[in-house]
Design a protein around this motif. Structure first.
Motif, PDB file in Angstrom:
ATOM      1  N   GLY A 252       0.813  -1.193   0.000  1.00  0.00           N
ATOM      2  CA  GLY A 252       0.000   0.000   0.000  1.00  0.00           C
ATOM      3  C   GLY A 252       0.861   1.263   0.000  1.00  0.00           C
ATOM      4  N   PRO A 253       0.234   2.451  -0.019  1.00  0.00           N
ATOM      5  CA  PRO A 253      -1.218   2.651  -0.069  1.00  0.00           C
ATOM      6  C   PRO A 253      -1.798   2.370  -1.451  1.00  0.00           C
ATOM      7  CG  PRO A 253      -0.100   4.762  -0.069  1.00  0.00           C
ATOM      8  CD  PRO A 253       0.960   3.730   0.121  1.00  0.00           C
ATOM      9  N   LEU A 254      -2.993   1.789  -1.454  1.00  0.00           N
ATOM     10  CA  LEU A 254      -3.625   1.388  -2.697  1.00  0.00           C
ATOM     11  C   LEU A 254      -3.868   2.583  -3.622  1.00  0.00           C
ATOM     12  CD1 LEU A 254      -4.972  -0.752  -4.473  1.00  0.00           C
ATOM     13  CD2 LEU A 254      -7.072  -0.429  -3.128  1.00  0.00           C
ATOM     14  N   GLU A 255      -4.188   3.735  -3.066  1.00  0.00           N
ATOM     15  CA  GLU A 255      -4.472   4.887  -3.910  1.00  0.00           C
ATOM     16  C   GLU A 255      -3.282   5.219  -4.817  1.00  0.00           C
ATOM     17  OE1 GLU A 255      -5.823   9.585  -3.713  1.00  0.00           O
ATOM     18  OE2 GLU A 255      -5.685   8.420  -1.866  1.00  0.00           O
ATOM     19  N   GLN A 256      -2.057   5.146  -4.268  1.00  0.00           N
ATOM     20  CA  GLN A 256      -0.883   5.437  -5.093  1.00  0.00           C
ATOM     21  C   GLN A 256      -0.673   4.362  -6.155  1.00  0.00           C
ATOM     22  OE1 GLN A 256       2.475   7.598  -4.070  1.00  0.00           O
ATOM     23  NE2 GLN A 256       2.032   7.710  -1.873  1.00  0.00           N
ATOM     24  N   SER A 257      -1.008   3.116  -5.842  1.00  0.00           N
ATOM     25  CA  SER A 257      -0.917   2.059  -6.860  1.00  0.00           C
ATOM     26  C   SER A 257      -1.870   2.347  -8.002  1.00  0.00           C
ATOM     27  CB  SER A 257      -1.242   0.700  -6.235  1.00  0.00           C
ATOM     28  OG  SER A 257      -0.235   0.296  -5.335  1.00  0.00           O
ATOM     29  N   LEU A 258      -3.085   2.783  -7.680  1.00  0.00           N
ATOM     30  CA  LEU A 258      -4.068   3.093  -8.717  1.00  0.00           C
ATOM     31  C   LEU A 258      -3.627   4.285  -9.566  1.00  0.00           C
ATOM     32  CD1 LEU A 258      -7.284   2.625  -6.579  1.00  0.00           C
ATOM     33  CD2 LEU A 258      -6.563   1.177  -8.480  1.00  0.00           C
ATOM     34  N   ARG A 259      -2.887   5.203  -8.976  1.00  0.00           N
ATOM     35  CA  ARG A 259      -2.370   6.331  -9.744  1.00  0.00           C
ATOM     36  C   ARG A 259      -1.132   5.948 -10.556  1.00  0.00           C
ATOM     37  NH1 ARG A 259      -4.623  11.222  -8.302  1.00  0.00           N
ATOM     38  NH2 ARG A 259      -5.859  11.251  -6.372  1.00  0.00           N
ATOM     39  N   SER A 260      -0.516   4.827 -10.197  1.00  0.00           N
ATOM     40  CA  SER A 260       0.704   4.385 -10.874  1.00  0.00           C
ATOM     41  C   SER A 260       0.441   3.499 -12.078  1.00  0.00           C
ATOM     42  CB  SER A 260       1.594   3.594  -9.893  1.00  0.00           C
ATOM     43  OG  SER A 260       1.979   4.373  -8.795  1.00  0.00           O
ATOM     44  N   VAL A 261      -0.737   2.900 -12.158  1.00  0.00           N
ATOM     45  CA  VAL A 261      -0.996   1.892 -13.186  1.00  0.00           C
ATOM     46  C   VAL A 261      -1.380   2.551 -14.501  1.00  0.00           C
ATOM     47  CG1 VAL A 261      -3.451   1.580 -12.621  1.00  0.00           C
ATOM     48  CG2 VAL A 261      -2.143  -0.327 -13.598  1.00  0.00           C
ATOM     49  N   ALA A 262      -0.972   1.924 -15.600  1.00  0.00           N
ATOM     50  CA  ALA A 262      -1.323   2.420 -16.935  1.00  0.00           C
ATOM     51  C   ALA A 262      -2.783   2.113 -17.232  1.00  0.00           C
ATOM     52  CB  ALA A 262      -0.427   1.762 -17.983  1.00  0.00           C
ATOM     53  N   ALA A 263      -3.398   2.933 -18.075  1.00  0.00           N
ATOM     54  CA  ALA A 263      -4.761   2.658 -18.519  1.00  0.00           C
ATOM     55  C   ALA A 263      -4.791   1.304 -19.219  1.00  0.00           C
ATOM     56  CB  ALA A 263      -5.220   3.752 -19.478  1.00  0.00           C
ATOM     57  N   GLY A 264      -5.767   0.474 -18.834  1.00  0.00           N
ATOM     58  CA  GLY A 264      -5.853  -0.874 -19.379  1.00  0.00           C
ATOM     59  C   GLY A 264      -4.946  -1.865 -18.689  1.00  0.00           C
ATOM     60  N   GLY A 265      -4.211  -1.418 -17.644  1.00  0.00           N
ATOM     61  CA  GLY A 265      -3.317  -2.302 -16.905  1.00  0.00           C
ATOM     62  C   GLY A 265      -4.022  -3.000 -15.759  1.00  0.00           C
TER      63      GLY A 265
END
Length: 337
Positions: free
Chosen positions: A237-250
């Motif tokens: 975590g934090p999960l929010e930063q992971s979601l901001r790190s992932v590419a669209a469609g990833g």
């Protein structure tokens, strides 16, 4: 034989060593002389009573154990005495998606493997890669299976893909090793220069110090021309930063609900989840099929896990205290030699 027992919620004070009779196998069961175990933060959560699955009072703890089959019951066909095997963490989860009926886990709901002899279902064991010692193989059942599931359930990694894995814990180390085997570019977050150096030695292409860069998702974007990582394995975590790190469609493989102290974590804004434009996949270790797949890869590439320290069986409490102290790099192993 000697076996550990635990009382959940009491921490190390609830862990005691007992003498028991060596079990006899029933139909479809095997007895395994345990030669090595692995420990980690998960075991500390079980002892403290903070684990998400129910823990049976008096259960034999430990979900990571390997050893030699010494006896088999009627109708056993998958293994025979003398075989070197590992126990699977969820012995009823053979393949396919995780279901509620698969949830019986070694060392929590049913007796685990911190014992000299373990009584296991023949369906709940897999053969070990031949080139690994018992101590090396003991690193596989939890962290390696979780890493393999995280990387492959949404499609196998490949050359040209960027994989981001969080932290330098055991799961992330296996993610790094497996992703590099596939030719992927790997970015890892960690806490300082010493671990960063070791991660680069293992093949990490880029390392982000999250203490120097607390908003580290921006660093991920800078390293990927603003695109983000194709696969994010979130074990901390934090999960929010992971979601901001992932590419669209990833995809974000979410391993760390209880590891990241989710009770006190800020809720994820639905707008962040929507804007990620990616798949969020919950990872619960893995099935026997996952274990068999990773063993084939480990054997084909002669891969060896990263081992931090080895303790004798009689010093399991000391090993757990060491796990809780932090700062290690690689798996903590218990040897029965």
């Amino acid at each position: 034989m000697k076996s550990y027992r635990l009382v959940p919620g009491r921490g190390l004070a609830g862990l005691t060593l007992h003498d028991r009779d060596v079990p006899e196998p029933g139909r479809g069961q095997v007895v395994v002389r345990i030669r090595a175990n692995s420990l980690g933060f998960r075991d500390l959560r079980v002892l403290s009573g903070e684990y998400p699955l129910p823990v049976t009072p008096g259960v034999v703890p430990g979900c990571e154990g390997v050893g030699e089959v010494v006896a088999v019951g009627a109708d056993v066909t998958r293994v025979r005495p003398g075989d070197r095997v590992a126990a699977t963490v969820f012995p009823r989860w053979l393949d396919g998606p995780f279901r509620r009926e698969d949830a019986a886990q070694l060392g929590t709901m049913i007796d685990g493997v911190l014992t000299e002899y373990a009584l296991l279902s023949e369906d709940g064991v897999v053969h070990l890669p031949e080139h690994l010692s018992y101590e090396e193989a003991a690193a596989l059942p939890l962290a390696a299976v979780t890493a393999w599931n995280s990387l492959t359930s949404g499609g196998a990694p490949h050359a040209g893909m960027t994989v981001l894995t969080l932290g330098s814990g055991a799961v992330s180390l296996f993610v790094l090793l497996f992703a590099k085997l596939a030719g992927a570019r790997v970015i890892v977050t960690t806490s300082g220069p010493a671990k960063a150096e070791r991660l680069r030695a293992l093949g990490a292409d880029e390392v982000i110090n999250y203490r120097e860069n607390p908003v580290w998702w921006k660093e991920v974007h800078a390293l990927t021309d603003g695109q983000g990582a194709d696969r994010v394995v979130d074990a901390t975590g934090p999960l929010e930063q992971s979601l901001r790190s992932v590419a669209a469609g990833g995809e974000v493989a979410f391993v760390g609900y209880w590891l990241s102290g989710a009770k006190g974590a800020a809720p994820v804004d639905p707008a962040t989840l929507f804007a990620a434009g990616s798949v969020l996949r919950r990872i619960a270790t893995g099935s026997r099929a996952h274990f068999l797949e990773l063993n084939r890869a480990v054997e084909a590439h002669r891969l060896r896990p990263v081992i931090d320290r080895v303790f004798p069986f009689e010093q399991v409490p000391d090993a757990l205290a060491y796990c809780g102290s932090g700062g290690g790099f690689g798996k903590v192993i218990i040897s029965h030699a």
